[in-house]
Design an enzyme around this catalytic site. Structure first.
Site, PDB file in Angstrom:
ATOM      1  N   ASP A  73      43.796  51.567  44.872  1.00 53.22           N
ATOM      2  CA  ASP A  73      44.375  50.329  45.413  1.00 53.22           C
ATOM      3  C   ASP A  73      45.621  49.893  44.649  1.00 53.22           C
ATOM      4  OD1 ASP A  73      42.908  49.757  43.130  1.00 53.22           O
ATOM      5  OD2 ASP A  73      41.516  48.384  44.100  1.00 53.22           O
ATOM      6  N   ASN A 116      31.204  40.751  42.701  1.00 48.26           N
ATOM      7  CA  ASN A 116      30.598  40.506  44.012  1.00 48.26           C
ATOM      8  C   ASN A 116      30.208  41.816  44.725  1.00 48.26           C
ATOM      9  OD1 ASN A 116      33.063  41.529  44.718  1.00 48.26           O
ATOM     10  ND2 ASN A 116      33.839  39.666  45.701  1.00 48.26           N
ATOM     11  N   HIS A 140      32.250  44.423  45.139  1.00 43.40           N
ATOM     12  CA  HIS A 140      33.347  45.125  45.821  1.00 43.40           C
ATOM     13  C   HIS A 140      33.650  46.452  45.131  1.00 43.40           C
ATOM     14  CE1 HIS A 140      36.669  42.836  43.355  1.00 43.40           C
ATOM     15  NE2 HIS A 140      36.643  44.074  42.926  1.00 43.40           N
ATOM     16  N   GLU A 177      36.260  43.842  49.794  1.00 47.16           N
ATOM     17  CA  GLU A 177      35.463  42.661  49.494  1.00 47.16           C
ATOM     18  C   GLU A 177      34.247  42.583  50.422  1.00 47.16           C
ATOM     19  OE1 GLU A 177      36.130  41.080  46.868  1.00 47.16           O
ATOM     20  OE2 GLU A 177      38.142  40.221  46.780  1.00 47.16           O
TER      21      GLU A 177
HETATM   22  C1  GLP Z   1      39.502  45.104  40.492  1.00 49.29           C
HETATM   23  C2  GLP Z   1      39.720  46.516  41.053  1.00 49.29           C
HETATM   24  C3  GLP Z   1      38.420  47.258  41.217  1.00 49.29           C
HETATM   25  C4  GLP Z   1      37.591  47.137  39.955  1.00 49.29           C
HETATM   26  C5  GLP Z   1      37.274  45.688  39.691  1.00 49.29           C
HETATM   27  C6  GLP Z   1      36.376  45.466  38.484  1.00 49.29           C
HETATM   28  O1  GLP Z   1      39.156  44.199  41.485  1.00 49.29           O
HETATM   29  N1  GLP Z   1      40.425  46.520  42.314  1.00 49.29           N
HETATM   30  O2  GLP Z   1      38.689  48.607  41.528  1.00 49.29           O
HETATM   31  O3  GLP Z   1      36.417  47.875  40.078  1.00 49.29           O
HETATM   32  O4  GLP Z   1      38.512  45.028  39.467  1.00 49.29           O
HETATM   33  O5  GLP Z   1      37.131  45.362  37.315  1.00 49.29           O
HETATM   34  P1  GLP Z   1      36.545  45.397  35.861  1.00 49.29           P
HETATM   35  O6  GLP Z   1      36.222  46.814  35.578  1.00 49.29           O
HETATM   36  O7  GLP Z   1      37.670  44.888  35.000  1.00 49.29           O
HETATM   37  O8  GLP Z   1      35.357  44.503  35.844  1.00 49.29           O
END
Ligand code: GLP
Length: 242
Positions: free
Chosen positions: A68, A137, A139, A144
């Protein structure tokens, strides 16, 4: 097949994730590796860099596809995922710049960008292993919770909880982009293997819902229960409610 791998802490989780990725890099002539941002994969990227520096890993034939990118952020913005990936991995290994793929956040035309990125992923011939983190959440990438599972790359409006979770990286909440381009759930599920890494107590409840609860687009990561080969790598805290 869903394999739950419990590790004792973040260091062990990172090593396990890096091992799964390194195996694909070694075993495939032209490895196609799906990568992720967020804080969770950083330790695994450090391991991969370490093994590269020790001469144990070669990225010269590796192609990457990232999940992404924030819509509106140019590559040189230090919060763009392009910047993050270069800073945390690509600048430190011998990957060829032309083999690095991410959605282009500066393309204003969402339909065109989503179609372009779907073609890029398809053009790789298939992802050998896709790395994922998970949002609080549930995702995956920026897909989402919703009423449906997305198919291909799409442009999503970020939920307030995601904006709040990610604002720590920006000067202020107002600076967090409101939209992002993300690979769809369908694209992610097409990877031959998937490794999802989750750490910390704060995600323990979502881990339980995603990997032991019903498969529902309300918890996007739950779809992974239907994937033929997925490795769920957890630290002790994230696994504490299983
Ligand atoms: C962002 C990214 C996700 C990732 C998520 C969790 O939203 N788009 O791909 O998994 O963050 O991030 P973290 O690993 O910092 O908790």
């Amino acid at each position: 097949m869903m394999k739950i791998i419990r590790t004792k802490d973040y260091a062990e989780l990172s090593e396990k994730v890096a091992e799964l990725i390194a195996k694909e890099i070694r075993e495939n002539e032209k490895p196609v590796i799906g990568l992720a941002t967020g804080s969770t994969p950083v330790g695994a990227y450090q391991k991969l860099i370490e093994w590269y520096n020790e001469g144990k890993l070669d990225f010269s034939n590796v192609t990457t596809v990232n999940l992404d990118e924030y819509k509106g952020l140019p590559k040189d913005n230090d919060q763009s995922y392009w910047y993050f990936m270069h800073d945390n991995l690509f600048n430190h290994v011998n990957i060829r710049p032309e083999n690095i793929n991410l959605p282009d956040g500066t393309n204003e035309d969402a339909d065109a960008e989503c179609a372009r990125y779907d073609a890029v992923v398809e053009g790789t011939g298939g992802v050998h292993i896709q790395l994922l983190g998970m949002g609080h959440n549930g995702h995956i990438a920026f897909n989402e919770p919703s009423d449906t599972f997305s198919r291909g790359t799409n442009c999503v409006a970020l939920q307030q909880s995601t904006i709040d979770a990610n604002k720590r990286f920006f000067a202020s909440e107002a600076d967090v982009p409101r939209f992002a381009y993300t690979m769809g759930i369908g694209t992610i599920m097409a990877a031959k293997k998937i490794v999802i890494a989750v750490n910390g107590r704060a995600k323990a409840e979502t881990v339980k819902a995603a990997f032991t609860g019903p498969v529902t687009p309300r918890v996007p990561a739950s779809i992974l229960q239907f994937h033929p080969e997925v490795y769920v790598v957890l630290d002790e805290e994230a696994a504490s409610l299983l």
